[in-house]
Write a protein that holds these residues in place. Sequence first.
Motif, short mmCIF file in Angstrom:
data_model
loop_
_atom_site.label_atom_id
_atom_site.label_comp_id
_atom_site.label_asym_id
_atom_site.label_seq_id
_atom_site.Cartn_x
_atom_site.Cartn_y
_atom_site.Cartn_z
N ILE A 1 -58.70 65.56 16.43
CA ILE A 1 -58.11 64.89 16.35
C ILE A 1 -57.39 64.52 16.29
O ILE A 1 -55.98 64.17 17.44
CB ILE A 1 -57.48 65.94 15.86
N TYR A 2 -56.83 62.91 15.78
CA TYR A 2 -55.79 61.85 16.17
C TYR A 2 -54.72 61.90 15.14
O TYR A 2 -54.57 62.27 12.99
CB TYR A 2 -56.63 60.78 15.83
N MET A 3 -53.55 61.74 15.64
CA MET A 3 -52.39 62.07 14.41
C MET A 3 -50.98 61.23 15.58
O MET A 3 -50.77 61.00 16.67
CB MET A 3 -51.25 63.84 15.06
N LEU A 4 -50.96 60.61 14.03
CA LEU A 4 -49.31 59.69 14.64
C LEU A 4 -47.86 60.64 14.87
O LEU A 4 -47.94 61.19 14.46
CB LEU A 4 -49.15 58.17 13.41
N ASP A 5 -47.49 60.12 15.99
CA ASP A 5 -46.57 61.05 16.19
C ASP A 5 -44.76 60.69 16.31
O ASP A 5 -45.17 59.59 16.34
CB ASP A 5 -46.50 61.06 18.33
N TYR A 6 -43.71 61.55 15.37
CA TYR A 6 -42.90 60.87 15.14
C TYR A 6 -41.83 61.15 16.70
O TYR A 6 -40.62 60.17 16.08
CB TYR A 6 -42.57 61.16 13.97
N LYS A 7 -42.20 62.26 17.05
CA LYS A 7 -41.20 62.10 18.52
C LYS A 7 -41.37 61.00 19.70
O LYS A 7 -40.73 60.86 20.17
CB LYS A 7 -41.73 63.31 19.01
N ILE A 8 -42.52 60.83 20.15
CA ILE A 8 -43.13 59.72 21.11
C ILE A 8 -43.87 58.98 20.04
O ILE A 8 -44.42 58.83 19.34
CB ILE A 8 -44.08 60.34 21.85
N ASN A 9 -42.45 57.54 20.02
CA ASN A 9 -42.55 56.29 19.61
C ASN A 9 -43.84 55.54 20.36
O ASN A 9 -44.36 55.28 21.74
CB ASN A 9 -41.52 55.39 19.98
N LYS A 10 -44.44 55.00 19.23
CA LYS A 10 -45.77 54.38 19.83
C LYS A 10 -46.96 55.16 20.38
O LYS A 10 -47.30 54.80 21.37
CB LYS A 10 -45.04 53.07 20.10
N ALA A 11 -46.84 55.95 19.53
CA ALA A 11 -47.89 56.60 20.59
C ALA A 11 -48.73 57.35 18.96
O ALA A 11 -48.62 58.17 18.29
CB ALA A 11 -47.82 57.19 21.12
N ILE A 12 -50.13 58.04 19.68
CA ILE A 12 -50.83 59.14 18.80
C ILE A 12 -50.78 60.18 20.14
O ILE A 12 -51.27 59.68 21.14
CB ILE A 12 -52.36 58.21 17.84
N VAL A 13 -51.11 61.12 19.21
CA VAL A 13 -51.83 62.66 20.39
C VAL A 13 -52.76 62.91 19.95
O VAL A 13 -53.32 63.68 18.90
CB VAL A 13 -50.35 63.53 19.69
N ALA A 14 -53.64 63.36 20.82
CA ALA A 14 -55.52 63.61 20.60
C ALA A 14 -55.13 65.05 20.78
O ALA A 14 -55.28 65.52 21.91
CB ALA A 14 -56.30 62.65 20.87
N PHE A 15 -56.02 65.59 19.97
CA PHE A 15 -56.18 67.32 19.66
C PHE A 15 -57.50 67.39 19.60
O PHE A 15 -58.55 66.82 19.08
CB PHE A 15 -55.16 68.15 18.97
N ASP A 16 -58.44 67.77 21.94
CA ASP A 16 -59.77 68.00 21.37
C ASP A 16 -60.07 69.09 20.82
O ASP A 16 -59.97 70.02 21.67
CB ASP A 16 -60.03 67.89 23.23
N VAL A 17 -61.17 69.48 19.93
CA VAL A 17 -61.24 70.53 19.43
C VAL A 17 -61.88 71.06 20.00
O VAL A 17 -61.87 72.26 19.66
CB VAL A 17 -62.00 69.97 18.29
N LYS A 18 -62.53 71.40 20.62
CA LYS A 18 -63.64 71.67 21.41
C LYS A 18 -62.37 72.24 22.26
O LYS A 18 -62.70 73.49 23.05
CB LYS A 18 -64.50 70.89 22.08
N GLY A 19 -62.47 71.13 23.37
CA GLY A 19 -61.33 71.72 24.57
C GLY A 19 -59.99 72.49 24.45
O GLY A 19 -59.38 73.25 24.61
N GLU A 20 -59.80 72.39 23.38
CA GLU A 20 -58.13 72.68 22.25
C GLU A 20 -56.92 72.45 24.04
O GLU A 20 -56.58 73.00 24.47
CB GLU A 20 -58.62 73.88 22.69
N LYS A 21 -57.57 71.15 23.72
CA LYS A 21 -56.57 70.48 25.15
C LYS A 21 -55.20 68.94 24.09
O LYS A 21 -56.43 68.20 23.64
CB LYS A 21 -57.27 69.69 26.21
#
Length: 361
Positions: free
Chosen positions: A203-223
């Motif tokens: 799951i990729y999410m544009l992040d409003y808190k960390i400027n110029k970054a995307i947060v990636a969440f590994d669905v299997k490993g939950e990391k």
Amino acid sequence: MKPNTRNPIFPEEIIFEIFSWLPVKSLVQFRCVSKKIYSLMLESEFVDIHHRRSMIRDGGTKFLLRKIEGFYTIERNEDGKNYKWNPNNRYDYVMYANGLFCMWKDNVETPRIWNPSTREVIRLPNLRRCGSTIDPLMYNYSLGYEPEEKKYKVLMTQEFKRGSRPTKNWVFTLSIDEEWREIESTVDFIPSFNRRVCVNGVIYMLDYKINKAIVAFDVKGEKFRIIKLWKNFGSNNFGDYNLIEVKGKLGVVNNSKLFGEENLWILRNSRWRRHIIRFTQEVELGYYTSKEICNSCDGEIVFIVSESYFSALYIYDIRKNSWKYLKIQQLPGKGCIYNVFCFAESVFSSPSLRILRHLDL
């Protein structure tokens, strides 16, 4: 002894093969009269193969549009017929993953999982009933699908008032979990509500808190992990960017215009590659009421434009660098298109969770 010709017995692999190509409507009818078919439709292997074959089966993919008065499906054919599915659109946010939709409303912590193919709506449990006494400012939900273990998971991110504490994250696995599980939150982030996508189990999410970054969440490993954007990324118009899937890769594109040319950035081997989308004269429009973008199930990029008197699909083939056009019959009601999704039919169901009637959506 004569063979039984009235009730022939077919090998299970043949039944599996035949039914995996059928439309969901036909499978639902068989499910009502056969316990064997009902059990087959609950198997994760069958659900996965049927969904992948729906992507290439004629009539297996559709577009879903969300307007203020409800949801509409658009057939992928020349006449562009549309059908209204839900008369009451009471949800502020919607996310799609592998045939299912996650829907929720501002400041309401109980989301719904909707399968538009079977018309089933699943209500997830309330976190407060699991013993939580926290009082977050906002609830964010992200729906993901893990293709190796063939599991759907919902990620809930809780944002607290005035940044009084770091965000908390919880996970719920459909058909397995009975309550939310809190996971380790190694990244403090605030995901953009409508700027997220699930690609190949991440799951990729544009992040409003960390400027110029995307947060990636590994669905299997939950990391969690952080993906930095390219050097010249224009953070001043952060809300103009959309995350989409492009041929199994993460893509980022600006959704603010439909003329001239636009940069599409694709993440390949941890590096951003630029692809230029050129809008031809046939595609360019001088004025439009609203425009949304999504990826189609076969890897094309779809721009949906709505004006006062018509709506249309402009479909861009990234490999051929060419465009296709599909005019849509006028959608009832007024107002702009909030979201658009391309989805392939899915037979997923979760008997372990409460399934609501379609009208209870």
